[in-house]
Design a protein around this motif. Structure first.
Motif, PDB file in Angstrom:
ATOM      1  N   LEU A 225      -5.182   3.187  -4.021  1.00 62.65           N
ATOM      2  CA  LEU A 225      -6.278   3.016  -3.051  1.00 62.65           C
ATOM      3  C   LEU A 225      -6.678   1.547  -2.936  1.00 62.65           C
ATOM      4  O   LEU A 225      -7.855   1.223  -2.754  1.00 62.65           O
ATOM      5  CB  LEU A 225      -7.482   3.880  -3.459  1.00 62.65           C
ATOM      6  CG  LEU A 225      -7.256   5.388  -3.308  1.00 62.65           C
ATOM      7  CD1 LEU A 225      -8.472   6.159  -3.815  1.00 62.65           C
ATOM      8  CD2 LEU A 225      -6.966   5.779  -1.853  1.00 62.65           C
ATOM      9  N   ASN A 226      -5.682   0.680  -3.044  1.00 64.64           N
ATOM     10  CA  ASN A 226      -5.928  -0.734  -2.781  1.00 64.64           C
ATOM     11  C   ASN A 226      -6.638  -0.843  -1.427  1.00 64.64           C
ATOM     12  O   ASN A 226      -6.174  -0.266  -0.436  1.00 64.64           O
ATOM     13  CB  ASN A 226      -4.553  -1.432  -2.757  1.00 64.64           C
ATOM     14  CG  ASN A 226      -4.633  -2.915  -2.480  1.00 64.64           C
ATOM     15  OD1 ASN A 226      -5.349  -3.336  -1.591  1.00 64.64           O
ATOM     16  ND2 ASN A 226      -3.889  -3.676  -3.239  1.00 64.64           N
ATOM     17  N   PRO A 227      -7.777  -1.571  -1.371  1.00 66.59           N
ATOM     18  CA  PRO A 227      -8.533  -1.617  -0.111  1.00 66.59           C
ATOM     19  C   PRO A 227      -7.723  -2.142   1.077  1.00 66.59           C
ATOM     20  O   PRO A 227      -8.037  -1.823   2.228  1.00 66.59           O
ATOM     21  CB  PRO A 227      -9.704  -2.558  -0.410  1.00 66.59           C
ATOM     22  CG  PRO A 227      -9.697  -2.797  -1.877  1.00 66.59           C
ATOM     23  CD  PRO A 227      -8.413  -2.299  -2.464  1.00 66.59           C
ATOM     24  N   THR A 228      -6.659  -2.923   0.801  1.00 69.20           N
ATOM     25  CA  THR A 228      -5.845  -3.410   1.922  1.00 69.20           C
ATOM     26  C   THR A 228      -4.878  -2.342   2.438  1.00 69.20           C
ATOM     27  O   THR A 228      -4.105  -2.602   3.352  1.00 69.20           O
ATOM     28  CB  THR A 228      -5.033  -4.676   1.523  1.00 69.20           C
ATOM     29  OG1 THR A 228      -4.115  -4.338   0.460  1.00 69.20           O
ATOM     30  CG2 THR A 228      -5.943  -5.798   1.067  1.00 69.20           C
ATOM     31  N   ARG A 229      -4.946  -1.142   1.832  1.00 73.70           N
ATOM     32  CA  ARG A 229      -4.049  -0.056   2.245  1.00 73.70           C
ATOM     33  C   ARG A 229      -4.763   1.238   2.639  1.00 73.70           C
ATOM     34  O   ARG A 229      -4.137   2.157   3.177  1.00 73.70           O
ATOM     35  CB  ARG A 229      -3.086   0.279   1.086  1.00 73.70           C
ATOM     36  CG  ARG A 229      -2.112  -0.813   0.735  1.00 73.70           C
ATOM     37  CD  ARG A 229      -1.033  -0.966   1.778  1.00 73.70           C
ATOM     38  NE  ARG A 229      -0.248   0.256   1.947  1.00 73.70           N
ATOM     39  CZ  ARG A 229       0.673   0.679   1.081  1.00 73.70           C
ATOM     40  NH1 ARG A 229       0.945  -0.024  -0.007  1.00 73.70           N
ATOM     41  NH2 ARG A 229       1.346   1.790   1.300  1.00 73.70           N
ATOM     42  N   ALA A 230      -6.057   1.327   2.321  1.00 70.95           N
ATOM     43  CA  ALA A 230      -6.705   2.647   2.344  1.00 70.95           C
ATOM     44  C   ALA A 230      -7.452   2.949   3.649  1.00 70.95           C
ATOM     45  O   ALA A 230      -8.248   3.889   3.702  1.00 70.95           O
ATOM     46  CB  ALA A 230      -7.638   2.773   1.135  1.00 70.95           C
ATOM     47  N   GLY A 231      -7.189   2.180   4.701  1.00 75.65           N
ATOM     48  CA  GLY A 231      -7.924   2.352   5.959  1.00 75.65           C
ATOM     49  C   GLY A 231      -7.839   3.749   6.543  1.00 75.65           C
ATOM     50  O   GLY A 231      -8.796   4.230   7.168  1.00 75.65           O
ATOM     51  N   ILE A 232      -6.718   4.423   6.333  1.00 73.86           N
ATOM     52  CA  ILE A 232      -6.557   5.767   6.911  1.00 73.86           C
ATOM     53  C   ILE A 232      -7.618   6.726   6.383  1.00 73.86           C
ATOM     54  O   ILE A 232      -8.135   7.566   7.123  1.00 73.86           O
ATOM     55  CB  ILE A 232      -5.134   6.335   6.637  1.00 73.86           C
ATOM     56  CG1 ILE A 232      -4.943   7.726   7.250  1.00 73.86           C
ATOM     57  CG2 ILE A 232      -4.810   6.397   5.151  1.00 73.86           C
ATOM     58  CD1 ILE A 232      -4.961   7.782   8.737  1.00 73.86           C
ATOM     59  N   PHE A 233      -7.972   6.575   5.103  1.00 75.30           N
ATOM     60  CA  PHE A 233      -8.939   7.517   4.530  1.00 75.30           C
ATOM     61  C   PHE A 233     -10.335   7.231   5.083  1.00 75.30           C
ATOM     62  O   PHE A 233     -11.124   8.155   5.305  1.00 75.30           O
ATOM     63  CB  PHE A 233      -8.874   7.472   2.994  1.00 75.30           C
ATOM     64  CG  PHE A 233      -7.461   7.669   2.483  1.00 75.30           C
ATOM     65  CD1 PHE A 233      -6.748   8.811   2.835  1.00 75.30           C
ATOM     66  CD2 PHE A 233      -6.827   6.704   1.715  1.00 75.30           C
ATOM     67  CE1 PHE A 233      -5.428   8.996   2.422  1.00 75.30           C
ATOM     68  CE2 PHE A 233      -5.507   6.867   1.290  1.00 75.30           C
ATOM     69  CZ  PHE A 233      -4.803   8.011   1.645  1.00 75.30           C
TER      70      PHE A 233
ATOM     71  N   PRO B 283      -5.023  -3.484  10.044  1.00 77.76           N
ATOM     72  CA  PRO B 283      -4.094  -3.978   9.015  1.00 77.76           C
ATOM     73  C   PRO B 283      -4.029  -3.064   7.790  1.00 77.76           C
ATOM     74  O   PRO B 283      -2.984  -2.988   7.142  1.00 77.76           O
ATOM     75  CB  PRO B 283      -4.664  -5.354   8.632  1.00 77.76           C
ATOM     76  CG  PRO B 283      -5.583  -5.731   9.743  1.00 77.76           C
ATOM     77  CD  PRO B 283      -6.099  -4.450  10.325  1.00 77.76           C
ATOM     78  N   SER B 284      -5.122  -2.379   7.466  1.00 79.77           N
ATOM     79  CA  SER B 284      -5.119  -1.559   6.247  1.00 79.77           C
ATOM     80  C   SER B 284      -4.657  -0.128   6.508  1.00 79.77           C
ATOM     81  O   SER B 284      -4.675   0.708   5.601  1.00 79.77           O
ATOM     82  CB  SER B 284      -6.512  -1.545   5.609  1.00 79.77           C
ATOM     83  OG  SER B 284      -7.437  -0.937   6.484  1.00 79.77           O
TER      84      SER B 284
END
Ligand code: S3P
Length: 444
Positions: free
Chosen positions: A269-277, A321-322
């Motif tokens: 759940l790195n914040p630079t990856r978790a935008g979908i949630f 980007p995330s």
């Protein structure tokens, strides 16, 4: 790489999805773990490596340039690196298969070594733009000869010593950022990348973890990443967290299939990856994080997801980007929501494994969902929770995420959806269909 023959799939609506599952290792982190381990002197060990075709293409390329990489019986990968500056001339062209990340990051590595490498790939990869890495790497001194339009096949003749640069990213791309930083590893002086918009930061985290001297500062221009070159990397024990991009398919599936109750364990759940949630929660999804912890320097949790009535949103463009890889499956969630979802500011979707805006507009229209295409996004009219008509013929276009997203759409379609070829799923998620069967069975 071997390219599988087409594997068609017919999929129709299902009962609830229930159970507990784990997703494979993060693809972005897996590529970087292999590359940096291959540049450290001594043995690194990697647990939880994604064993998908894209990552195996990176492993094969690093072997071809001198690293010793073996998978132990316990599933842990052992890598003996050659040291920064020690990459060997590959004897044959490096076949990158479908993998843009392998291609762009490895071009960066080759660019500052005194070796020459030719990169080839499948039809999808050979249509993708490489000028975004060719430009900065050429400024560093590499000589790059590409096919027309800056495409693969292309040849990189590295320059040693290369010249350090200060480079402001013209597109929000972690691959471009990483290519420059990896080139900077074997370049004397300080290589600096400025990103006006933050993108996934796995390279920065892992470079620091391997002992490179790297700083990250916020400035008026954006994030400034400075790397001291001629680095000495120390071997590491890496634990790769589960891939949030793979988890996203189950989080959406459980949200839209009535009665579902699923735990997706060990999700990065790195914040630079978790935008979908974040986007799904804005739509009313019922996602709770359990057992939040840090694994291998990355935040991780188990996601507990229950079916929920979703409503349309205007997807915040600053999330792009995330969640850039998750738009296709977000569009499927939107197709089941109440109201019209609008996603703009995601132009980069046009240059992924397929043009994901047109691909998803076409695929959703084929199953009876009303869409409107924009240059930089898509609007989707939701069904208000009703089953989608289905019945369409879908082209997956050598794009794993189109294949998996439309499989999820099939789970809520009245008439079965036919996908021409789901074999690209093996690039990032070889066990996807097995996990789907398990989630369906547990509900029986
Ligand atoms: C990735 C970066 C993103 C993403 C890709 C993986 C990476 O690409 O879409 O799946 O591992 O750095 P861009 O850099 O083109 O945005």
């Amino acid at each position: 790489m071997s390219h599988a023959s087409p594997r068609p799939l017919e999929i129709a609506h299902t009962g609830p999805l229930t159970g507990h599952l784990t997703v494979p290792g993060d693809k972005s982190i897996s590529h970087r773990a292999l590359m940096l381990s291959a540049l450290a002197i001594g043995e690194s060990r990697i647990e939880g490596l994604l064993e998908g075709e894209d990552v195996l293409a990176t492993a094969a390329a690093m072997r071809a340039m001198g690293a010793d990489i073996v998978r132990d019986d316990d599933g842990v990968w052992a890598v003996h690196g050659v040291g920064v500056g020690g990459l060997l001339q590959p004897e044959q062209a490096l076949d990158m298969g479908n993998s843009g990340t392998s291609t762009r990051l490895l071009m960066g590595l080759v660019a500052s070594h005194g070796i020459t490498a030719t990169f080839t790939g499948d039809a999808s990869l050979s249509a993708r733009p490489m000028a975004r890495v060719i430009d900065p790497l050429s400024t560093m001194g590499a000589e790059i000869t590409a096919s027309p339009g800056g495409r693969l096949p292309l040849m990189v003749r590295g320059m040693n010593p290369a010249v350090p640069i200060n480079y402001t990213l013209p597109v929000a791309s972690a691959q471009v950022k990483s290519a420059i930083l990896l080139a900077g590893l074997n370049t004397p002086g300080i290589t600096r990348v400025i990103e006006p918009v933050a993108t996934r930061d796995h390279s920065e985290r892992m470079l620091a973890g391997f002992g490179a001297e790297l700083t990250v500062e916020e400035s008026a221009e954006g994030r400034v990443i400075s790397l001291v070159g001629e680095a000495e990397l120390k071997p590491q024990h890496i634990i790769v967290p589960g891939d949030p991009s793979s988890a996203a398919f189950w989080v959406v599936a459980a949200s839209i299939v009535p009665g579902s109750d699923v735990v997706v364990a060990n999700v990065g759940l790195n914040p630079t990856r978790a935008g979908i949630f974040t986007a799904l929660r804005l739509m009313g999804a019922d996602i709770t994080e359990e057992n939040a912890r840090i694994v291998g320097g990355e935040p991780v949790a188990d996601l507990h997801v229950r079916h929920a009535a979703l409503h349309a949103i205007e997807v915040p463009a600053d999330l792009a980007p995330s969640m850039i890889d998750e738009y296709p499956v977000l569009f499927v969630a939107a197709a089941c929501a109440t109201g019209r979802t609008v996603a703009r500011g995601a132009h980069e979707l046009r240059v992924k494994e397929s043009d994901r805006i047109t691909a998803m507009a076409t695929a959703l229209s084929a199953i009876g969902v009303e869409t409107e295409e924009f240059e930089d996004g898509l609007a989707i009219q939701g069904s208000g929770g009703a089953l989608l008509p289905g019945g369409g013929q879908i082209a997956s276009l050598l794009d794993h995420r189109i294949a998996m997203s439309m499989t999820v759409a099939g789970l809520v379609s009245t008439h079965s959806v036919t996908i021409d070829d789901v074999s690209p799923v093996a690039t990032s998620y070889p066990m996807f269909f097995q996990t789907l069967d398990e989630l369906r069975e547990q509900a029986l």
